[in-house]
Design an enzyme around this catalytic site. Sequence first.
Site, PDB file in Angstrom:
ATOM      1  N   GLY A  27      -0.596  -5.190   0.259  1.00 53.54           N
ATOM      2  CA  GLY A  27      -1.588  -4.993  -0.785  1.00 53.54           C
ATOM      3  C   GLY A  27      -1.144  -5.547  -2.122  1.00 53.54           C
ATOM      4  N   GLU A  42      -2.067  -9.093  -1.983  1.00 58.09           N
ATOM      5  CA  GLU A  42      -3.533  -9.176  -1.982  1.00 58.09           C
ATOM      6  C   GLU A  42      -4.091  -8.967  -3.387  1.00 58.09           C
ATOM      7  OE1 GLU A  42      -5.320  -7.837   2.190  1.00 58.09           O
ATOM      8  OE2 GLU A  42      -3.869  -6.385   1.453  1.00 58.09           O
ATOM      9  N   GLU A  52       1.840  -6.571   7.230  1.00 60.71           N
ATOM     10  CA  GLU A  52       1.073  -5.529   7.916  1.00 60.71           C
ATOM     11  C   GLU A  52       1.200  -5.582   9.434  1.00 60.71           C
ATOM     12  OE1 GLU A  52      -0.887  -5.901   3.894  1.00 60.71           O
ATOM     13  OE2 GLU A  52       0.001  -7.264   5.363  1.00 60.71           O
ATOM     14  N   ALA A  91       0.840  -1.195   0.000  1.00 62.43           N
ATOM     15  CA  ALA A  91       0.000   0.000   0.000  1.00 62.43           C
ATOM     16  C   ALA A  91       0.876   1.246   0.000  1.00 62.43           C
ATOM     17  CB  ALA A  91      -0.907  -0.005   1.225  1.00 62.43           C
TER      18      ALA A  91
END
Length: 678
Positions: A105, A108, A128, A66
């Site tokens: 992310g 993901e 994370e 992210a």
Amino acid sequence: MTAINSVVDLRKDGDIAIVTIDSPPVNALSADVRDGLDGAFKALATDASVKAVVLVCAGRTFIAGADISEFGKPPRGASLHGVQDAMEASPVPVVAAIHGTALGGGLEVALCAHYRVADAKARLGLPEVKLGLLPGAGGTQRLPRIVGAAKAVQMTTSGDPMPAKAALAAGLVDAIVEGDLTEGAVAFARKVVAEGRPLTKVRDDSSRLGGDAASLAPMFAEFRKANARKFAGFEAPEANIKCIEAAVALPFEEGMRVERSEFMKLMGGLQSAAQRHVFFAERQAAKIDGLDPKAALLPVKSVGIIGAGTMGGGIAMNFLSVGIPVTIVETKQEALDKGVAVIRRNYENSAKKGRFSMEEVEARMGRLTSTLALEDLKDADMIVEAIFENMEIKKQIFGRLDTIAKPGAILASNTSYLNVDEIAASTSRPESVVGMHFFSPANVMKLLEVVRGAKTAPEVLATAMATGKAIGKIGVVSGVCHGFIGNRMLGKRQEQANKLILEGARPSDVDRVLTDFGFPMGPFQMSDLAGLDIGWSAETSKGLTVRDRLCEAGLRGQKNGKGFYDYDAERNRTPSPVAEQIILDYAAEQGINRREIGDEEILERCLYPMVNEGAKILDEGMAQRASDIDIVWINGYGWPVYRGGPMFWAENDAGREKIAAGLERMGMDVSPRLKAGF
């Protein structure tokens, strides 16, 4: 080629579409990247000529995660969930082609492709938890559906990435590509199309979970038990476990709701704010005020170490381990042989644990030269003095080095407390002198305080910091003052701890309060571990302090099983009645009226003066920024990372006004910086 926007483009290789993200430096999932992906997959959804899609990234890595700079800001651009839905709903197979790292992310997103391929050096993970968070874009729900719940729990709670080979074995990737990644991914996509493979969505396949809620319950329980000590105090690991349990027990969409709820709790909490603060603070610490970050550095291709004791040997290992030859000097052959033997034993122990081969042990030892002649350091690019804390002896050594070291060599002292400017003044080249304070054990501890003397040349300071990074340390610049940043603040804590045990608190009470706060050990446990007799002499001892009397009574700490605590053969500790009686007798002699002291007072008296001293350090310009102080305490003294460091804790948790009022009640001089803000 069609540019979807400034960071995403779309082209075709025959009937295979190639979507490329090019958003330096790490292709983070910024609003622009999300918008580009959203536009690309919307365009592809209506293109009947496309038989498969390859998602690939330019530059050094796949989507690394992210865009953390967007955290806490109003949302903009396409949502990540929307992009993921578009990928999963693609009418043709989507193949994610991974190189570098696919983290957070990034992974993901890859989990929403129908297939994943990677090059041999790729690493995949969900880190994370290291920011006090959990994967908030389906990672806790999709990962266990592809690698199994047991592996997913381990990956999400450790945050450690998985190398490509292990990812292939776990089923996280479908193939490892040799040669050009894009070409290999396109070939893989053509094979998928030719074989008519199904558009399998990870979210829809629960066959790899490893069992149902009932059968996996013992695994979750055992995992919690096995990691209880490691996870103590942290909120994020348990939240990750709960989400994996939800993936096992609930349908995908219900599990996603659990993930979202747990994510929002963590994101809005103080722990994640603290851990994100530490993430940025580490990077900020590397920036040196007033120095050009692009300035040329001095070469450090060979290093001399003066002193082969615990510190010198540990410092030497840092350089040997990264391929830098070391010449280590001692005054006596026995001490030299002992120091070299300890280095070898440490390396061999690591090899026995499988960290590297015995051949690597020999390679590292082959870079080490031992000598009794200081003159053998004449060609070293950097010389690190690592003897005991005696100013006169250090000045003598640096005076000799001034006549031996080649022009341009960096002369560094590992002093913990002493005045680097006074040491530098013993040479004719004070501009070449810098403090490099390693923490014990030096081959393990991450922190390196780099002490900038009044005349330290900019290139010397910059090179010391860069060298620290090269050997795996987190460097923080300090000015010249007694104890620098860390030990100067530690002194204030120890001063209060010593007063507390005279006034009525037991050493075990003080230690317990600080370990409950999150420190790995309290001040008296630390004293026992280091040795109560460090710097103490039976010949000169006059029984003027509690420590004098403990040592006079034969209490040395863990080294002889007797200190503030008594230790059994396994080093289990119980409070020492002998030590407690010595403390009681000493307090009585000093006329101190002992009283009950509560936990809150112990915590305030130990931590508030530390914060105040940190503010004074900022007042005096001895630290560049408050966050540097936090990095020192987290990496050198065990301040719990989920509390963000002493200055973050003061600003965001305890409250500066409350601390200032508490210090005034204690009769202490309060730093103006503490009242005004950091």
